[in-house]
Write an enzyme that holds these catalytic residues in place. Structure first.
Site, PDB file in Angstrom:
ATOM      1  CG  ASP A   1      -1.766   1.211   1.389  1.00 37.83           C
ATOM      2  OD1 ASP A   1      -1.609   2.148   0.571  1.00 37.83           O
ATOM      3  OD2 ASP A   1      -2.604   1.226   2.312  1.00 37.83           O
TER       4      ASP A   1
ATOM      5  CD  GLU B   1      26.718   3.816   7.765  1.00 36.51           C
ATOM      6  OE1 GLU B   1      26.579   2.622   8.006  1.00 36.51           O
ATOM      7  OE2 GLU B   1      26.045   4.706   8.316  1.00 36.51           O
TER       8      GLU B   1
ATOM      9  CB  CYS C   1      24.218   7.532  10.772  1.00 36.87           C
ATOM     10  SG  CYS C   1      23.510   6.353   9.642  1.00 36.87           S
TER      11      CYS C   1
ATOM     12  CB  THR D   1      14.941   3.105   4.838  1.00 35.38           C
ATOM     13  OG1 THR D   1      15.645   1.857   4.959  1.00 35.38           O
ATOM     14  CG2 THR D   1      13.583   2.945   5.456  1.00 35.38           C
TER      15      THR D   1
ATOM     16  CB  SER E   1      17.758  -0.080  14.433  1.00 31.80           C
ATOM     17  OG  SER E   1      16.804   0.104  13.435  1.00 31.80           O
TER      18      SER E   1
ATOM     19  CG  HIS F   1      20.339   9.722  12.219  1.00 31.01           C
ATOM     20  ND1 HIS F   1      20.932   9.902  10.992  1.00 31.01           N
ATOM     21  CD2 HIS F   1      20.173   8.379  12.364  1.00 31.01           C
ATOM     22  CE1 HIS F   1      21.125   8.727  10.428  1.00 31.01           C
ATOM     23  NE2 HIS F   1      20.664   7.786  11.229  1.00 31.01           N
TER      24      HIS F   1
ATOM     25  CE  LYS G   1       8.841   4.610  13.994  1.00 32.15           C
ATOM     26  NZ  LYS G   1       8.156   3.425  14.361  1.00 32.15           N
TER      27      LYS G   1
ATOM     28  CG  ASN H   1      19.390   6.289   5.205  1.00 34.78           C
ATOM     29  OD1 ASN H   1      20.040   7.139   5.795  1.00 34.78           O
ATOM     30  ND2 ASN H   1      19.194   5.077   5.682  1.00 34.78           N
TER      31      ASN H   1
HETATM   32  P1  HMG Z   1       8.528  -2.781   8.000  1.00 38.09           P
HETATM   33  O1  HMG Z   1       8.386  -4.061   8.721  1.00 38.09           O
HETATM   34  O2  HMG Z   1       8.563  -2.802   6.525  1.00 38.09           O
HETATM   35  O3  HMG Z   1       7.383  -1.766   8.336  1.00 38.09           O
HETATM   36  O4  HMG Z   1       9.866  -2.091   8.544  1.00 38.09           O
HETATM   37  P2  HMG Z   1       6.348  -1.693   9.558  1.00 38.09           P
HETATM   38  O5  HMG Z   1       5.387  -2.791   9.486  1.00 38.09           O
HETATM   39  O6  HMG Z   1       7.114  -1.490  10.837  1.00 38.09           O
HETATM   40  O7  HMG Z   1       5.613  -0.353   9.167  1.00 38.09           O
HETATM   41  C1  HMG Z   1       6.291   0.848   9.149  1.00 38.09           C
HETATM   42  C2  HMG Z   1       5.312   1.927   9.555  1.00 38.09           C
HETATM   43  O8  HMG Z   1       4.329   2.075   8.522  1.00 38.09           O
HETATM   44  C3  HMG Z   1       4.535   1.609  10.826  1.00 38.09           C
HETATM   45  O9  HMG Z   1       4.366   2.824  11.532  1.00 38.09           O
HETATM   46  C4  HMG Z   1       3.180   1.146  10.300  1.00 38.09           C
HETATM   47  O10 HMG Z   1       2.123   1.333  11.210  1.00 38.09           O
HETATM   48  C5  HMG Z   1       3.025   2.056   9.098  1.00 38.09           C
HETATM   49  P3  HMG Z   1       5.127   3.028  12.951  1.00 38.09           P
HETATM   50  O11 HMG Z   1       4.611   1.972  13.847  1.00 38.09           O
HETATM   51  O12 HMG Z   1       6.611   2.841  12.655  1.00 38.09           O
HETATM   52  O13 HMG Z   1       4.751   4.407  13.347  1.00 38.09           O
HETATM   53  N1  HMG Z   1       2.078   1.541   8.093  1.00 38.09           N
HETATM   54  C6  HMG Z   1       1.200   2.312   7.431  1.00 38.09           C
HETATM   55  N2  HMG Z   1       0.935   3.632   7.499  1.00 38.09           N
HETATM   56  C7  HMG Z   1      -0.034   4.129   6.662  1.00 38.09           C
HETATM   57  N3  HMG Z   1      -0.729   3.355   5.800  1.00 38.09           N
HETATM   58  C8  HMG Z   1      -0.498   2.030   5.703  1.00 38.09           C
HETATM   59  C9  HMG Z   1       0.501   1.455   6.550  1.00 38.09           C
HETATM   60  N4  HMG Z   1       0.983   0.204   6.713  1.00 38.09           N
HETATM   61  C10 HMG Z   1       1.956   0.275   7.658  1.00 38.09           C
HETATM   62  N5  HMG Z   1      -1.190   1.284   4.829  1.00 38.09           N
HETATM   63  C11 HMG Z   1      11.665  -0.537   8.758  1.00 38.09           C
HETATM   64  C12 HMG Z   1      10.177  -0.704   8.481  1.00 38.09           C
HETATM   65  C13 HMG Z   1      12.040   0.927   8.811  1.00 38.09           C
HETATM   66  C14 HMG Z   1      12.036  -1.189  10.071  1.00 38.09           C
HETATM   67  C15 HMG Z   1      12.419  -1.209   7.584  1.00 38.09           C
HETATM   68  O14 HMG Z   1      12.242  -0.437   6.444  1.00 38.09           O
HETATM   69  C16 HMG Z   1      13.913  -1.368   7.815  1.00 38.09           C
HETATM   70  O15 HMG Z   1      14.340  -2.338   8.394  1.00 38.09           O
HETATM   71  N6  HMG Z   1      14.751  -0.397   7.305  1.00 38.09           N
HETATM   72  C17 HMG Z   1      16.179  -0.473   7.382  1.00 38.09           C
HETATM   73  C18 HMG Z   1      16.727  -0.217   8.753  1.00 38.09           C
HETATM   74  C19 HMG Z   1      16.432   1.152   9.253  1.00 38.09           C
HETATM   75  O16 HMG Z   1      16.332   2.119   8.545  1.00 38.09           O
HETATM   76  N7  HMG Z   1      16.306   1.227  10.532  1.00 38.09           N
HETATM   77  C20 HMG Z   1      16.128   2.478  11.122  1.00 38.09           C
HETATM   78  C21 HMG Z   1      16.990   2.676  12.293  1.00 38.09           C
HETATM   79  S1  HMG Z   1      18.656   2.200  12.058  1.00 38.09           S
HETATM   80  C22 HMG Z   1      19.489   3.629  12.017  1.00 38.09           C
HETATM   81  O17 HMG Z   1      19.054   4.681  12.304  1.00 38.09           O
HETATM   82  C23 HMG Z   1      20.781   3.472  11.547  1.00 38.09           C
HETATM   83  C24 HMG Z   1      20.966   3.989  10.187  1.00 38.09           C
HETATM   84  O18 HMG Z   1      20.850   5.365  10.189  1.00 38.09           O
HETATM   85  C25 HMG Z   1      22.302   3.507   9.765  1.00 38.09           C
HETATM   86  C26 HMG Z   1      23.473   3.929  10.578  1.00 38.09           C
HETATM   87  O19 HMG Z   1      23.435   4.381  11.711  1.00 38.09           O
HETATM   88  O20 HMG Z   1      24.524   3.748  10.009  1.00 38.09           O
HETATM   89  C27 HMG Z   1      19.915   3.453   9.224  1.00 38.09           C
END
Ligand code: HMG
Length: 384
Positions: A29, A79, A111, A152, A201, A233, A242, A275
């Protein structure tokens, strides 16, 4: 002595994919990606672009001959480096035609790398007030096609000149930080794509923000009224939301509304690019400076790098901040990009240049590019 960011430059690749098209291609979606994750577009680098070429582009957009002559320090936070030994900074010396009496190196801590670079630059300028430092963030965020992290991804670079009497942002040197050994996100040396415990994370990130904000208040007897803007960040824009939400109900409603409005101004560019890893916080800063900032504002900046290091520090927007940013160029770069189809993005994603590759300069659209891999050495050129 006032020390901080005197100029900011930015680069992102010329191609992007549309996040709604990505959602449709992945049978998701679109609201999940645009609202739930909070992204609209994602930058796609060409195979001849990497951390080196993007860093060269962002720095080139701000460096004058006078800046080059007074540079004493060059730090690249990344990185996505292309070599385990030679730093991204060393590659930039020829591309940017920098004088050799410069101390240069690369910092890696996910990051957080660029924030470590900025604080080091602060210390350097305080000891060498007539010198400047160049701090560059540069990254390609990759999780892989059809992975949960795909939405992302992103790519780009932010360059900052740190000097005394800065035009853009004075660093107050009020700062709290913390480190924990956490397995929330990692990229082993054999892998081009990152591994992440995505939801975990998010939890760590929010916990770090809460802990650091407590620490900051205690250390500096600060309250939220000391700040009009919080910058986060933002690997994807829902993530900062969040952290911001942890303050809802704990601070006056009008203050929360002000912080929320300013946060929306700070995420405009990230929604368009995706990102930037090390550059995510600083693209947020640039977005806020162009879309909402007022001189004299006190900012609180939350830097986070998985693994994990966090730092919360304050800074003050300077009177002539607009003169340290070429807003028209930033907006032109964002607006003149080309949309790539999802199938073309998937094809380009798979291309990985091998030893012996020679890139046809006629096919290159960026100013700096990887021209050849010879004897396993990456060689770069500047398009005249
Ligand atoms: P996911 O399992 O695809 O998504 O993972 P989800 O099921 O958690 O849904 C995401 C959000 O969309 C949720 O909202 C849902 O409710 C919403 P939240 O609970 O988060 O507020 N949602 C909807 N909203 C509107 N309409 C809909 C609908 N359906 C669902 N129909 C995740 C998402 C970001 C975890 C995934 O993409 C991922 O693993 N990404 C890669 C890792 C990442 O970015 N992690 C973030 C933190 S890590 C970090 O900061 C380090 C980094 O910067 C690197 C570094 O430091 O070097 C990335």
């Amino acid at each position: 002595m006032n020390i901080g960011i005197d100029k900011i430059g930015f680069y992102t690749p010329k191609d992007y994919i549309d996040i709604v098209e990505l959602a449709k291609a992945r049978d998701v979606d679109p609201n999940k990606f645009t609202i739930g994750i909070g992204q609209d577009k994602q930058a796609v680098p060409r195979p001849y672009e990497d951390a080196v070429t993007m860093a060269a582009s962002s720095a080139d957009s701000i460096l004058t001959e006078a800046d080059k002559a007074s540079l004493g320090l060059l730090i690249v936070g990344t990185e996505s480096s292309v070599d385990e030994s030679k730093s991204t900074a060393a590659f930039l010396m020829d591309l940017l035609e920098l004088p050799e009496d410069i101390r240069s190196f690369e910092i890696k801590q996910a990051c957080y790398g660029a924030t470590a670079g900025l604080q080091t630059a602060y210390d350097f300028v305080s000891q060498n007030p007539d010198k400047k430092a160049l701090v560059i963030t540069t990254d390609i965020a990759r999780y892989g096609i059809k992975t949960p992290g795909e939405v992302t991804q992103g790519a780009g670079s932010v360059a900052m000149i740190v000097s005394q009497n800065p035009r853009v942002l004075k660093l107050n040197y009020k700062s709290v930080y913390m480190t924990k050994n956490v397995g929330d996100f990692w990229r082993p040396t054999f892998s081009k794509t990152a591994f992440a415990r995505g939801k975990y994370s998010n939890e760590i990130y929010v916990d770090f923000f809460k802990t650091l904000w407590e620490k900051y208040q205690t250390k500096y007897s600060a309250t939220i009224d000391d700040f009009s803007t919080l910058l986060f960040h933002i690997p994807y824009t829902k993530m900062g939301t969040k952290a911001l939400r942890t303050l809802e109900g704990k601070i006056p409603d009008d203050k929360y509304a002000e912080l929320t409005e300013h946060y929306q101004q700070s995420i405009k560019f990230s929604r368009e690019v995706g990102n930037l890893y090390t550059g995510s916080l600083y693209l947020g800063l640039l977005s806020y400076l162009i879309n909402g900032a007022r001189s004299g504002e006190e900012l609180l900046m939350f830097s986070y790098g998985s693994g994990a290091v966090g730092e919360l520090y304050s800074a003050e927007i300077q009177k002539d901040f607009a003169s340290g940013i070429v807003s028209e160029n930033v907006l032109k770069m964002l607006n003149e990009r080309k949309k790539m189809s999802i199938s073309d993005y998937e094809k380009i994603y798979q291309i990985e240049y091998q030893n012996g590759t020679i890139v046809d300069p006629e096919a290159v659209e960026s100013k700096f590019y990887l021209s050849e891999i010879k004897d396993n050495e990456r060689l770069y050129k500047k398009n005249k």
